[in-house]
Every structure is written in C-alpha cells, then in structure tokens.
Design an enzyme around this catalytic site. Structure first.
Site, PDB file in Angstrom:
ATOM      1  N   ASP A 260       0.865  -1.175   0.000  1.00 23.95           N
ATOM      2  CA  ASP A 260       0.000   0.000   0.000  1.00 23.95           C
ATOM      3  C   ASP A 260       0.904   1.228   0.000  1.00 23.95           C
ATOM      4  O   ASP A 260       2.137   1.097  -0.065  1.00 23.95           O
ATOM      5  CB  ASP A 260      -0.926   0.005   1.221  1.00 23.95           C
ATOM      6  CG  ASP A 260      -2.287   0.638   0.925  1.00 23.95           C
ATOM      7  OD1 ASP A 260      -2.306   1.703   0.265  1.00 23.95           O
ATOM      8  OD2 ASP A 260      -3.313   0.088   1.354  1.00 23.95           O
TER       9      ASP A 260
ATOM     10  N   GLY B  13       4.116   1.550  -2.376  1.00 21.47           N
ATOM     11  CA  GLY B  13       4.112   2.081  -3.729  1.00 21.47           C
ATOM     12  C   GLY B  13       2.686   2.349  -4.181  1.00 21.47           C
ATOM     13  O   GLY B  13       1.728   2.206  -3.412  1.00 21.47           O
TER      14      GLY B  13
ATOM     15  N   PHE C 162      -0.231   1.137  -6.577  1.00 22.44           N
ATOM     16  CA  PHE C 162      -0.543  -0.097  -7.302  1.00 22.44           C
ATOM     17  C   PHE C 162      -0.950   0.137  -8.753  1.00 22.44           C
ATOM     18  O   PHE C 162      -1.087  -0.815  -9.526  1.00 22.44           O
ATOM     19  CB  PHE C 162      -1.574  -0.969  -6.564  1.00 22.44           C
ATOM     20  CG  PHE C 162      -2.848  -0.298  -6.122  1.00 22.44           C
ATOM     21  CD1 PHE C 162      -3.639   0.430  -6.991  1.00 22.44           C
ATOM     22  CD2 PHE C 162      -3.287  -0.440  -4.801  1.00 22.44           C
ATOM     23  CE1 PHE C 162      -4.821   1.007  -6.582  1.00 22.44           C
ATOM     24  CE2 PHE C 162      -4.476   0.130  -4.379  1.00 22.44           C
ATOM     25  CZ  PHE C 162      -5.252   0.850  -5.264  1.00 22.44           C
TER      26      PHE C 162
ATOM     27  N   HIS D  73     -14.027  -1.959  -6.129  1.00 19.31           N
ATOM     28  CA  HIS D  73     -15.294  -1.204  -6.105  1.00 19.31           C
ATOM     29  C   HIS D  73     -15.084   0.309  -6.107  1.00 19.31           C
ATOM     30  O   HIS D  73     -16.038   1.065  -6.307  1.00 19.31           O
ATOM     31  CB  HIS D  73     -16.152  -1.623  -4.910  1.00 19.31           C
ATOM     32  CG  HIS D  73     -15.675  -1.099  -3.589  1.00 19.31           C
ATOM     33  ND1 HIS D  73     -16.491  -1.015  -2.486  1.00 19.31           N
ATOM     34  CD2 HIS D  73     -14.473  -0.626  -3.173  1.00 19.31           C
ATOM     35  CE1 HIS D  73     -15.830  -0.523  -1.460  1.00 19.31           C
ATOM     36  NE2 HIS D  73     -14.602  -0.286  -1.843  1.00 19.31           N
TER      37      HIS D  73
END
Length: 368
Positions: free
Chosen positions: A229, A255, A257, A275
């Site tokens: 994350d 980092g 994603f 979502h």
C-alpha cells in the site's frame, strides 16, 4: 499473541442466509401491517440513529461506560457535554438496543454498544468515518449525483475522496482505522468460508494496516505474506504482525498499485479496492496485477457482489456511497465481475459467499 476474533466459530453460510431470510420476512410482515405512509416515514427516521451512533463514537461513550454502569451526570462530566442533551441522545440509542437504561438516567453497555468500544469486533472508527462532517456534507449531495452521475465528493472537496484523504493526515488516519474495522468484521468470515491451503505467499494489494493478511497468516502457519500500500498507510502494519505473532512471515512493501505490483506471490488479494474505480481504471489495475502474477497464481477479490433481486443488501446501499465518493466506482454483479475479469485476461472461477457483507471472487489467469 493471536487475535481471538480470527477463531470465532461462525454459523455456516446456509444458516446465515436462512436467518437473514427470516428477518426479512418479519420486517416485510411488519411493514405490510402498517399504512404505507407510516412505513416510509419510519424508514426515513433511521438516519437519526445513524448520526447519533456517530456522535456516540466521537464521544467514546461505550468506552467510558466500559463493563460497569454510569449515570448521565458522570457521563456528561467525562465528555464535557450538556447533561440534558446527552441524556436525550442516550435515551434514543437505548430505544434501538444500543446502550440500556437500567434505572432512571443510569446506563450500561449492550452487545451492540460494546461493538463501539476499542478492541476486537469494534466498528467505532468505521462509524466515525462514515458519520463525520465531511462525509455528511457529501451524503447531502446524493441528489446531485443522481441527477448528473457525477461524484458528490468532487463537488464538495474539489477532488475525489482518496486524494482528499492523502492530503489530510488526520482524516487519513481515521480512514485507515476504519478500513481495519472492516477487516475486523470480515476476517473470521473470510477465513471460515475460504480454504487458503496451498498458498505459499500472499500479496495483499492495498492491504492497509495488514489486519486481514495477519489473520489469514495466523491460521496458516506455513504461509508468508506481503502487505502492499502507500508508505504512510503500511507504516502501522508491523503492529498487527506482532499482535498476531506472524512478524517473521510478513513484510510490507509500499508504492502505487497503478504503477507497480510486487511479484512472486502465488495468490493476490484485493479487499474493497475494485469497487472504488470505474471499469477502465479497474482493467488497467487488473492488467498490472496479471503481469506480476505467475501462470498458476490465483486472484482473490473481496467485495460485495450485487444479487439481481429485491432483497435487502449491504452492497446495494454501499453502492450509493461509491456513487457519491468516487469517480465511477461501484459495487458489481457477478456478470459485471465476469466481464471485467475477461477484459483483463482473467477467468472467473467461482464466487464464495461469506457470513459478512463481502464475497470472495476467485479468478485465475486465462489460458490463451
């Protein structure tokens, strides 16, 4: 030290569905027995309990009462609030099973109010996150979002909710704790519903403070894991690693994603990530994940899955929050997941329901 929540014995999914069906039937009968105008008026008043819950969490009322009892005078002194106004708040919550007035103006916790206390099973920070002033302003823009299809958060904040959080350290800290609360509520359900045997290394993409991964690793002692994350998010994950006793088998990586995904996992997990984005963004992200995966790796997406029926659904309600708070994010149906995965080079294998609002969407890399 292992967190006892992970090992709570949960009912099987079929029994959970049966009880949910019975609850829905009782509610349906109740609202059939009253005039329709009374029924919709009653339903509209539920927002008062929601907001009252938010204030109760901000004031730490459940924590202050603890395992004993407390008079409204003592509660008011502890919280620096108006005695009469606080009593009216407590009385309203007690009428809905949250706290209990055991004698005039003296309150104790109930099982539901204990879920507002710090610790295992707590929803304290999630409720604070959803009921805070900023979120309330965004909720007020639901009509705007319905009219335009655009994000209410961008209208209120000038940016989407995630950029806003990244630029607001205090709010971001609350959000991270709220996400840990959702992992708290779903960890035991996920572990009970899905067999993680055979996974040697799990990569948790957007895994926040590492609670869910820690719970899984504590149940599967031969598994290793990585929480990936933003740097400011995973900084607190080591605390959960130690709580669950898996610090020698878990690590963090940081980092963006959308730019890079850690390689080397034979399973990749994404909880409440897909979502938050529109289809093109999700396809881009899933392509990044697929490129990092080995041919026999599996992908596990933990999200609400919308059913095509008229039954009550957490996902259908939460979908409105995605409409308001994100730019194109949404809860998806099984068919929408299937299409999204196909367009990203994956094959949908199955959807595993859990005794929680979330299902596990399992996919593998498609064979050309």
């Amino acid at each position: 030290m292992k967190d006892e929540l992970t090992f709570i014995k949960l009912p099987p999914v079929w029994l959970f569905r049966l009880m949910s069906g019975l609850r829905q039937m009782i509610n349906t009968i109740h609202y059939k027995l009253v005039p329709a105008n009374v029924a919709v008026f009653e339903k509209a008043q539920k927002f008062w309990i929601a907001k009252a819950l938010g204030v109760a969490c901000e004031l730490n009322l459940a924590d202050i009462i603890g395992s004993g009892f407390m008079s409204i005078d003592s509660l008011a002194r502890e919280t620096g609030t108006d005695r009469s106004a606080l009593y009216r708040l407590m009385r309203a919550l007690a009428s809905d099973g949250i706290f209990r007035e055991i004698k005039p103006m003296v309150f104790v916790n109930t099982p539901e109010s204990k879920a507002l206390m710090e610790g295992n099973g707590s929803m304290k920070y999630m409720i604070r996150q959803q009921m805070n002033r900023t979120n309330w302003e965004i909720v007020n823009e639901l009509g705007y979002s319905i009219e335009t299809g655009n994000s209410g958060a961008i209208k209120v904040l000038g940016t989407d909710i995630f950029d806003h959080l990244r630029n607001s350290p205090e709010k971001n800290e609350l959000y991270n704790k709220a996400m840990t609360n959702t992992s708290d509520i779903s960890a035991a359900a996920v572990i009970s519903a899905y067999d993680f045997s055979g996974i040697k290394k799990m990569i948790d993409i957007g895994g926040g403070e590492g609670y869910l991964l820690s719970a899984i690793l504590s149940k599967y002692p031969s598994m290793q894991g990585v929480v990936f994350d933003f740097k400011h998010v995973v900084e607190t994950a080591d605390k959960n690693f130690k709580i669950f006793g898996i610090e020698n088998r878990a690590e963090t990586a940081h980092g963006n994603f959308f730019e890079t995904i850690p390689a080397g996992g034979d399973a990749y997990m994404m909880k409440n990530i897909i979502h938050a984005f529109d289809d093109p963004t999700c396809i881009n992200l899933l392509n990044k994940v697929r490129e990092a995966m080995m041919p026999d790796s599996r992908l596990l997406i933990l999200d609400a899955v919308i059913r095509m029926d008229n039954k009550p659904s957490f996902g259908k309600i939460f979908d409105l929050q995605m409409l308001l708070g994100t730019k194109g994010g949404k809860e998806r149906t099984e068919n929408e997941f299937d299409v999204l995965l196909q367009q990203s080079g994956f094959q949908l294998k199955r959807i595993v329901d859990t005794v929680s609002p979330f299902s596990i969407v399992e996919a593998v890399v498609a064979v050309n």
